[in-house]
Structure formats: structure tokens, C-alpha cells
Design an enzyme around this catalytic site. Structure first.
Site, short mmCIF file in Angstrom:
data_model
loop_
_atom_site.label_atom_id
_atom_site.label_comp_id
_atom_site.label_asym_id
_atom_site.label_seq_id
_atom_site.Cartn_x
_atom_site.Cartn_y
_atom_site.Cartn_z
N LYS A 35 -8.57 7.25 -17.20
CA LYS A 35 -6.98 7.07 -16.80
C LYS A 35 -6.59 5.93 -16.12
O LYS A 35 -7.57 5.16 -15.78
CB LYS A 35 -7.03 8.44 -16.08
CG LYS A 35 -7.62 8.52 -14.58
CD LYS A 35 -7.34 9.69 -14.09
CE LYS A 35 -8.12 9.73 -12.71
NZ LYS A 35 -7.94 10.96 -11.81
N ARG A 131 -5.18 22.16 -5.90
CA ARG A 131 -4.13 21.37 -6.60
C ARG A 131 -3.71 21.99 -7.70
O ARG A 131 -2.43 22.66 -7.96
CB ARG A 131 -4.55 19.92 -6.63
CG ARG A 131 -4.66 19.10 -5.40
CD ARG A 131 -5.08 17.62 -6.04
NE ARG A 131 -6.30 17.79 -6.90
CZ ARG A 131 -6.61 16.53 -7.37
NH1 ARG A 131 -6.08 15.26 -6.66
NH2 ARG A 131 -7.43 16.43 -8.27
N TYR A 252 4.39 -14.57 8.23
CA TYR A 252 5.65 -13.57 8.78
C TYR A 252 5.05 -12.87 9.94
O TYR A 252 3.97 -12.37 9.98
CB TYR A 252 5.78 -12.50 7.39
CG TYR A 252 6.53 -13.12 6.55
CD1 TYR A 252 8.16 -13.71 6.66
CD2 TYR A 252 6.05 -13.25 5.00
CE1 TYR A 252 8.58 -14.19 5.48
CE2 TYR A 252 6.71 -13.68 4.03
CZ TYR A 252 8.06 -14.25 4.05
OH TYR A 252 8.63 -14.78 3.23
N MET A 300 4.29 -11.99 -0.43
CA MET A 300 4.23 -11.56 -1.80
C MET A 300 3.18 -12.57 -2.66
O MET A 300 2.63 -11.87 -3.60
CB MET A 300 5.72 -11.87 -2.25
CG MET A 300 5.79 -11.24 -3.77
SD MET A 300 7.38 -11.37 -4.02
CE MET A 300 8.46 -10.00 -3.34
#
Length: 357
Positions: A35, A131, A252, A300
Site C-alpha cells: 500500500k 478502528r 530560518y 523547502m
């Protein structure tokens, strides 16, 4: 020239890891769990590499299962969340997809169709994960309905803490109580169960993360200690070098401040490539094969690494390993407060992928 970042997928390592699962699982048959694009490793290449080893493949995405069938795959395909709508059922029948049924509506859709008796279904039992899955009364009703149509079933559950301190005994006992007197085949074991409780995997085990070289319990046992090899290696290069004086910051938010004169390498890799933005200063990284650390915030397209104690010739153009061969993804994930599953699945489409093997 293209940007230097790339991911290498080692299909020899993938096949080796499957052999480890096979050895631990004994006589159980194995669904290779593919998956989420084979945990980010590429669905088609993973299926191709394991085609002659796996007894079947397990996934969630209907469109990907259909694509595998249209490409000629004839091995059994297990759909781990079954049908999402009644309109899916004809596609399951046409493409011979085995559904995991976990609620009554799914069973009703199947019974309202011309489901072929020779195509089995899985019934998922809720033994404590809470679940998906049937309780005891709903299981008995589902089994009775399937028996009335002569449709075979496999009884399945999923362990909530096979990789943790609580273990599986409490859920196994619930499973035994729920299935008392039943003789159907079972599917119980994920990677953690295969490695830690191999006697309890059932007739069909479901290895996932171990196939890709990740440890289900990295805090207790490394992938290498489990004889697993890294399948994905993420590499890039240093594209620039900066000098910092004591008291200067980088990146940053100015979250890293140098306490001495430093050399800092700028690596062409960031969170848009799939590297975790929340990786903290000090996360391990390999530069020219030598272990060092990240500095400051991941941006990024770039991240910063400490070159201060590396030879002065280590500079622009030198290779960097973000995770994989020589640096376990589990280690990077732990430093970032996550798991290797997330790192693998987050590999961005813009990162070129190269196969080995």
C-alpha cells in the site's frame, strides 16, 4: 545539470528482507504489503521484484490494484479496507480482488452481487485496535451469511501493540474467544508480530515495514540487528559552503547560533523532497561517508550540515546521504520524532529514483 538529489531503491535488499520474513514466518503464507506506493518505494518495481517470492500482495488503493491486473499480474491481491461503495463490487469481481470486510454494509453489497463462490473474503475482527472490525455477534452473522452462499472466508485481526510493551497476548485471547469452534484460516501477523511472535502469525502473515528495511521497534532493536537491509537510500550533494563566526546564526528563525567559528555545508534537500521539516539540530547525516549533524531548520529545498570537524577539502560537490546505506532511516526518523514509514512515504515525486538490481 539536474538537481543532485536522488533516491536509490535496492531491489536485492528488498528480496533479502522478504527472505527474512519468510524464515521467521515458517509455514505461513505471506502477503507482501505494498500500500501507499509500496511505502514510497514504487508499487510496480516492488511487485516485480517480489513476484516470484510473495504469495500475494496487499494494498488499499483500488485504482492501483486494477492497474496491476491490467499489467498482467495474476497473483492474489488483498484489499485491506475492502470496498468503499457498492459500485466497487463489480470491479472486485472482474479483477479478482479479495476484500477485507469490516462492516455490515460491505457484506450486504457483496451479498447483493453475483459474488463468485470461489473468490474468498477476509473478515476483520476488532480485538482491541478499535478502528475497524466486527464484534462477536456481527462476526457470527457475517459467517452465517457467507456460508449460505458457499463463500469461504479468512479470519483476520490487527494487533495494536505488537511492537510495544503490552504485546499481543490480550488480543490473541480475545481472538480465540471470538472464533471459538471456528476452523477457518487466519491472518494475524504484521512485521512486528513476524519478528517478535512468529508462532502467532496465523496462516497468512502480512509483512510491511520490514520488507523496506525499517525496524518495527527501532528503540529496542535496529534493522541491522534484525538482519534487515535498507532498500531506499536518499542522497544529494553539498552545493555551497558558508563560514560562521561565533555568535552568528544560520537558517530560518535563527534557531542555531554558532558558539565558535564553523564551516557549514548547504545540501540540496529539503522538506519539499520529503526530508522531515521537524528534524532538529543534531540529526545525523553522512557527508563524504563521514557522520556529522544537521544545523538549524530544514527549509523547502535546502538544509545545513556541520563541516567544522571534517577535512577542509570537504566542500561543494561532495556527496551526502540523508538516510539509507550507512545511516538507518530509523535513526533519522527518531531524531525527527517520527517513524521510518513516514520518511519513506513522504519521498516527493520531484526526487528522481534509480533502481539497483
Amino acid at each position: 545539470m539536474p538537481r543532485p538529489i536522488r533516491a536509490f531503491i535496492d531491489l536485492f535488499a528488498l528480496r533479502h528482507n522478504f527472505s527474512v520474513a519468510r524464515r521467521h514466518a515458517g509455514s505461513a503464507r505471506l502477503w507482501a504489503v505494498v500500500k501507499a506506493n509500496a511505502y514510497g518505494h514504487g508499487l510496480e518495481r516492488t511487485v516485480r521484484a517480489l513476484h516470484d517470492l510473495a504469495d500475494g500482495f496487499a494494498l488499499i488503493e483500488l485504482e492501483r490494484a486494477i492497474a496491476l491486473r491490467e499489467a498482467g499480474l495474476t497473483k492474489p491481491l488483498l484489499m485491506l479496507e475492502g470496498c468503499y461503495a457498492a459500485s466497487d463490487v463489480p470491479l472486485f469481481i472482474r479483477h479478482r480482488l479479495i476484500p477485507v470486510i469490516h462492516r455490515r454494509e460491505q457484506l450486504d453489497w457483496l451479498l447483493a452481487s453475483r459474488w463468485p463462490a470461489e473468490l474468498p473474503v477476509y473478515l476483520k475482527l476488532n480485538t482491541g485496535m478499535n478502528r475497524l472490525g466486527f464484534d462477536t455477534a456481527a462476526l457470527l452473522n457475517a459467517k452465517s451469511a457467507l456460508a449460505g452462499r458457499h463463500i469461504d472466508c479468512v479470519l483476520m485481526t490487527h494487533f495494536a501493540d505488537a511492537d510495544g510493551p503490552r504485546g499481543i497476548d490480550w488480543q490473541l485471547e480475545r481472538f480465540r474467544v471470538m472464533t471459538s469452534g471456528m476452523s477457518e484460516p487466519t491472518s494475524l501477523g504484521n512485521s512486528a508480530t513476524i519478528l517478535r511472535y512468529p508462532e502467532s502469525v496465523g496462516d497468512w502473515a502480512r509483512p510491511g515495514i520490514m520488507l523496506y528495511g525499517g525496524s518495527p521497534f527501532p528503540q529496542a532493536k535496529s534493522a541491522a540487528e534484525l538482519e534487515l537491509r535498507p532498500v531506499m537510500t536518499l542522497q544529494s550533494e553539498i552545493v555551497a559552503v558558508q563560514g560562521l563566526a561565533a555568535g552568528e546564526s544560520i537558517g530560518y528563525g535563527c534557531t542555531f547560533v554558532a558558539d565558535r567559528p564553523m564551516r557549514v555545508g548547504i545540501v540540496a534537500c529539503g522538506y519539499a523532497d520529503g526530508y522531515p521539516r521537524h528534524a532538529v539540530t543534531g540529526t545525523s547525516i553522512l557527508v563524504a561517508g563521514q557522520r556529522t549533524r544537521t544545523l538549524g531548520r530544514v527549509s523547502m529545498d535546502k538544509l545545513c550540515v556541520d563541516l567544522t570537524d571534517l577535512p577542509p577539502e570537504v566542500g561543494a560537490g561532495v556527496p551526502v546521504t540523508l538516510w539509507g546505506e550507512g545511516l538507518p532511516a530509523d535513526e533519522v526518523a527518531t531524531a525527527a520524532g517520527t517513524i521510518s514509514y513516514e520518511l519513506f512515504c513522504a519521498l516527493a515525486p520531484r526526487v528522481p529514483v534509480m533502481e539497483i538490481g
